[in-house]
Design an enzyme around this catalytic site. Structure first.
Site, short mmCIF file in Angstrom:
data_model
loop_
_atom_site.label_atom_id
_atom_site.label_comp_id
_atom_site.label_asym_id
_atom_site.label_seq_id
_atom_site.Cartn_x
_atom_site.Cartn_y
_atom_site.Cartn_z
N LYS A 1 53.68 37.01 29.33
CA LYS A 1 52.85 36.56 30.44
C LYS A 1 51.69 35.72 29.89
O LYS A 1 51.26 35.95 28.77
CB LYS A 1 52.26 37.76 31.19
CG LYS A 1 53.24 38.51 32.07
CD LYS A 1 52.49 39.54 32.89
CE LYS A 1 53.42 40.44 33.70
NZ LYS A 1 52.68 41.52 34.38
N ARG B 1 51.84 51.39 45.43
CA ARG B 1 51.25 50.76 46.62
C ARG B 1 52.14 50.88 47.83
O ARG B 1 51.69 51.17 48.92
CB ARG B 1 51.02 49.26 46.34
CG ARG B 1 49.76 49.01 45.59
CD ARG B 1 49.76 47.64 45.01
NE ARG B 1 50.70 47.56 43.91
CZ ARG B 1 50.71 46.60 43.02
NH1 ARG B 1 49.87 45.61 43.11
NH2 ARG B 1 51.57 46.62 42.03
N HIS C 1 42.97 49.34 41.31
CA HIS C 1 43.06 50.00 39.99
C HIS C 1 41.92 51.02 39.84
O HIS C 1 42.13 52.14 39.37
CB HIS C 1 42.90 48.98 38.85
CG HIS C 1 44.01 47.98 38.73
ND1 HIS C 1 43.78 46.63 38.66
CD2 HIS C 1 45.36 48.13 38.64
CE1 HIS C 1 44.93 45.99 38.53
NE2 HIS C 1 45.90 46.87 38.52
N SER D 1 46.41 42.05 41.40
CA SER D 1 45.63 41.08 40.62
C SER D 1 46.05 39.66 40.98
O SER D 1 45.23 38.75 41.04
CB SER D 1 45.83 41.32 39.12
OG SER D 1 45.42 42.62 38.77
P1 ADP Z 1 51.58 45.53 35.79
O1 ADP Z 1 51.31 44.24 35.14
O2 ADP Z 1 52.38 46.51 34.96
O3 ADP Z 1 52.09 45.43 37.23
P2 ADP Z 1 48.99 46.07 36.78
O4 ADP Z 1 47.82 45.89 35.94
O5 ADP Z 1 49.19 45.10 37.90
O6 ADP Z 1 50.22 46.24 35.85
O7 ADP Z 1 48.95 47.51 37.43
C1 ADP Z 1 48.87 48.67 36.67
C2 ADP Z 1 49.14 49.86 37.55
O8 ADP Z 1 48.23 49.87 38.64
C3 ADP Z 1 50.54 49.88 38.19
O9 ADP Z 1 50.97 51.23 38.23
C4 ADP Z 1 50.30 49.37 39.58
O10 ADP Z 1 51.27 49.88 40.49
C5 ADP Z 1 48.93 49.95 39.86
N1 ADP Z 1 48.22 49.19 40.87
C6 ADP Z 1 47.99 47.86 40.91
N2 ADP Z 1 47.30 47.51 42.03
C7 ADP Z 1 47.10 48.66 42.72
C8 ADP Z 1 46.50 48.98 43.98
N3 ADP Z 1 45.99 48.02 44.76
N4 ADP Z 1 46.46 50.26 44.37
C9 ADP Z 1 47.03 51.22 43.60
N5 ADP Z 1 47.64 50.99 42.42
C10 ADP Z 1 47.69 49.73 41.99
#
Ligand code: ADP
Length: 161
Positions: free
Chosen positions: A41, A90, A17, A128
């Protein structure tokens, strides 16, 4: 002026992120990280904890701020007068659902466009969920999350073991 939002659950924020945040903050004038209140969630970290961890790691980025929001992401964008949504990609597996979300959002609010950032290779496998899983079993997460998040995850899961 390009004002963007970067929405997500951030439970917790990872280096994946943060990589997207740093790169996006260079191409937009203002970036608001939107931390989603999702009643469907059950997050490991409270909203206050998730926001505090993000605020600590973006403190040195002057055009980045953090807010929480509930409901439609386009409404959050509209409320903040943002015309761009940032999302991270990703792998191809992210592509289908992200494209569907982006197209739905664009039809709900034609003034808002989604910009995708492809992940840096070293973070392509990171989520996450994976980080919480490794932390829960006491594995080394120092390469996956910022130091403040590592500490809080250890504290959180110390009680479970
Ligand atoms: P959600 O609960 O909507 O999946 P996240 O908090 O997991 O939201 O992720 C928010 C954004 O960050 C999404 O666009 C996700 O694809 C992106 N994201 C999550 N992990 C990574 C990563 N390792 N590299 C790049 N983008 C990421």
């Amino acid at each position: 002026m390009t004002k963007a939002i970067y929405p997500g659950s951030f439970d917790p924020i990872t280096l994946g992120h943060l990589d997207i945040i740093k790169r996006a903050s260079k191409v937009v004038d203002e970036l608001i990280i939107g931390v989603l209140i999702n009643k469907k969630k059950s997050p490991v970290f409270t909203m206050e904890e998730r926001m505090a961890m993000i605020e600590e790691v973006v403190a040195d980025l002057p055009n980045v701020s953090v807010q929480c929001f509930e409901g439609l992401t386009v409404e959050f964008a509209r409320k903040n007068e943002a015309n761009v949504m940032i999302r991270g990609l990703r792998a191809v597996t992210d592509f289908e659902s992200e494209m569907q979300i982006a197209q739905t959002n664009h039809s709900l609010e034609s003034e808002v466009d989604t910009i995708f950032f492809t992940t840096s290779l070293e973070y392509a496998f990171l989520s996450s969920t994976i980080v919480k899983e490794v932390a829960y079993y006491g594995g080394d997460i120092s390469e996956f999350v910022p130091a403040n998040v590592e500490r809080r995850l250890r504290e959180k899961f110390a009680k479970c073991r």
